[in-house]
Design an enzyme around this catalytic site. Structure first.
Site, short mmCIF file in Angstrom:
data_model
loop_
_atom_site.label_atom_id
_atom_site.label_comp_id
_atom_site.label_asym_id
_atom_site.label_seq_id
_atom_site.Cartn_x
_atom_site.Cartn_y
_atom_site.Cartn_z
N LYS A 56 46.51 26.00 61.15
CA LYS A 56 46.76 27.94 61.32
C LYS A 56 46.41 28.45 60.09
O LYS A 56 47.96 28.19 59.41
CB LYS A 56 47.73 28.01 62.28
CG LYS A 56 47.72 29.48 62.32
CD LYS A 56 46.22 30.00 64.09
CE LYS A 56 46.78 31.74 63.73
NZ LYS A 56 45.14 31.52 62.88
N LYS A 80 56.21 27.20 57.77
CA LYS A 80 55.84 28.20 58.57
C LYS A 80 56.31 28.52 59.76
O LYS A 80 56.76 29.07 60.79
CB LYS A 80 54.67 29.30 57.71
CG LYS A 80 55.65 30.86 57.58
CD LYS A 80 54.00 32.52 57.41
CE LYS A 80 54.57 31.82 56.08
NZ LYS A 80 53.48 32.68 55.24
N LYS A 92 44.52 26.02 55.51
CA LYS A 92 44.09 27.24 54.61
C LYS A 92 42.87 27.09 53.94
O LYS A 92 42.52 26.07 54.58
CB LYS A 92 45.33 27.25 53.46
CG LYS A 92 45.50 28.58 52.63
CD LYS A 92 45.91 29.42 53.81
CE LYS A 92 46.48 30.32 52.85
NZ LYS A 92 47.85 31.73 53.46
N THR A 176 53.98 42.04 59.71
CA THR A 176 54.23 41.42 58.08
C THR A 176 55.33 41.50 58.60
O THR A 176 56.35 41.48 58.49
CB THR A 176 53.18 41.06 57.41
OG1 THR A 176 52.06 40.21 57.86
CG2 THR A 176 54.10 40.29 56.41
N ASN A 207 49.27 46.48 52.81
CA ASN A 207 49.41 46.45 54.38
C ASN A 207 51.31 46.22 54.38
O ASN A 207 51.61 46.54 54.90
CB ASN A 207 48.99 45.74 54.57
CG ASN A 207 49.44 45.13 56.39
OD1 ASN A 207 49.84 44.78 56.90
ND2 ASN A 207 48.16 45.19 57.50
N SER A 349 49.26 36.21 64.83
CA SER A 349 48.74 35.95 65.56
C SER A 349 48.11 35.13 66.53
O SER A 349 47.15 34.52 66.91
CB SER A 349 48.06 35.01 64.00
OG SER A 349 47.21 36.20 63.58
#
Ligand code: NAD
Length: 415
Positions: A56, A80, A92, A176, A207, A349
């Site tokens: 992910k 994470k 990534k 976030t 954001n 997510s």
């Protein structure tokens, strides 16, 4: 990561699993531009580890995206997802390009070409990408559509960060900041600190930073400074993020209410007790909590000693260099590391992926309460580890993540 791997006294076989990704996929994307010319863009998908679940991690479109950068970010994603204990590994992606030099139609071509290039390596149970630098919900929608076309499937869970109307989740846009806010609130509560007596400076008003400013302001904290790429504003009495947002919308900068470029209305600033500050100055202001929410490597050995905040919440990825981290340990500054502080994004997510697989649609309240539960469990695991091992929160977060990954790797017989 290397310092923690060393301290955990892993075997050579265990260490090897943290040194290199499982897979590195590289392709060149051929894009026909609207002027008839053809460009070739290097593209990457790095799959660091999937012991705990599908890979992910986001895909960035950036001129500096290269294999080394994408590899480092993929490793951080694996840590994470393990810190917040969601069933994913880490990966990534990147395309080396400058989307600002491409038309909207050309960006769509890049998005679709990326999926065609890597379609054999991604999928809802294999690897689920997401947005990152310069990639938007619209780009995620084109990517999902291309994947479904190529695989002749219905696969909303192949990618997250999609628009609400095309399989996105409520609360993804604010996730976030919301996750970071829950952690900060919990810490202040435990330390019996009153938000009304705490001041905050936030670098970055995009954001992550702008949503955080609103949450903190509404909870009674005094946001004394915010900045964006053009500098910032500081007022010891506090600023109103709603007003800043309104003027940023109109003028393009957080200082827009007072300044046009570097020319400021001094009289008006005096009246409101506001000063124009640089992005270097914002980090060193007198405040209780500093929130880097823009760029990496902004807090270094050069400025760490001048930082007055006692708490640093890393909403940005990698804002603090290892040298600065070492200085903070001697100064008793508590750093909430990126792999925990900004994990709210990947957590929601995960909720989007869950909804995509089950066909359910969660309410905003469901997303919010589950996010709070997941992120605070991650925070508590890190806090316990930091206390037990007498290490920094960053060290503790890596330690929690690595141990969880090792556990899964052992079950799978990789060790
Ligand atoms: P964004 O593009 O929405 O906002 C970035 C902000 O930083 C903007 O206000 C921009 O003006 C400002 N900025 C750019 N250059 C600057 C400079 N030189 N000095 C000061 N400010 C500057 O990005 P975002 O999504 O808010 O991401 C910010 C950070 O948070 C990044 O490090 C990102 O990796 C991290 N992050 C974001 C998410 C998410 O879900 N958005 C998740 C995890 C981590």
């Amino acid at each position: 990561m290397h310092i923690v791997v060393k301290k955990l006294q892993l075997t050579d076989a265990e260490k090897a699993l943290f040194e290199e990704p499982q897979f590195i996929h590289k392709k060149s994307l051929k894009i026909k531009k609207e002027d008839g010319s053809t460009i070739e863009l290097p593209a990457f998908r790095v799959q660091f580890n999937n012991a705990r679940g599908p890979f992910k991690g986001g895909i960035r479109f950036h001129p500096l995206a290269d294999e080394d950068e994408v590899k480092a970010l993929a490793a951080l994603m694996a840590i994470k997802t393990a810190v917040v204990n969601i069933p994913f590994g880490g990966g990534k992606g990147g395309v080396q390009c400058n989307p600002k030099e491409l038309t909207k139609a050309e960006v769509q071509k890049v998005a679709r070409a990326y999926i065609r290039a890597f379609q054999d390596h991604i999928g809802p149970d294999i690897d689920c990408p997401a947005p990152d630098v310069n990639t938007t919900p619209a780009i995620m929608a084109w990517m999902r559509d291309e994947y479904e076309k190529q695989t002749k499937s219905y696969s909303p869970a192949v990618i997250t960060g999609k628009p609400l109307a095309f399989g996105g989740s409520l609360g993804r846009d604010t996730a976030t900041a919301r996750g970071g806010f829950f952690i900060l609130q919990e810490m202040m509560d435990r330390e019996a600190l009153d938000p009304e007596e705490l001041t905050v400076a936030i670098q970055g008003f995009g954001n992550a930073g702008a949503h955080m400013a609103h949450y903190l302001h509404n909870a009674g904290y005094t946001v004394v400074a915010v900045s964006d790429s053009q500098g910032g504003v500081y007022s010891p009495e506090g600023i109103d993020p709603v007003r800043i947002q309104k003027y940023k919308g109109k003028t393009g900068s957080v200082a827009g209410e007072y300044c046009e470029g570097s020319v400021c209305d001094i009289g008006r600033m005096k009246m409101d007790n506001v000063q124009h500050i640089t992005n270097e100055e914002i980090l060193e202001l007198p405040c209780d909590i500093l929130i880097p929410a823009a760029l990496d490597n902004v807090i270094t050995a050069d400025n760490a000693k001048n930082i007055k905040a006692k708490y640093i919440l890393e909403l940005a990825n990698g804002p603090t260099t290892p040298e600065a981290d070492a200085i903070f340990e001697t100064m008793n500054v508590r750093v909430i590391p990126d792999v925990l502080a900004n994990a709210g994004g990947v957590t929601v997510s995960y909720f989007e992926w869950t909804q995509g697989r089950s066909g359910e649609q969660w309410t905003k309240e469901q997303v919010d309460s589950e996010l709070k539960r997941v992120i605070l469990e991650g925070y508590k695991a890190v806090r316990r580890e930091a206390r037990r091992e007498k290490v920094s929160y960053r060290h503790a977060a890596f330690s929690v993540g690595i141990k969880r990954m090792l556990e899964a790797m052992k079950v799978r017989g990789w060790l």
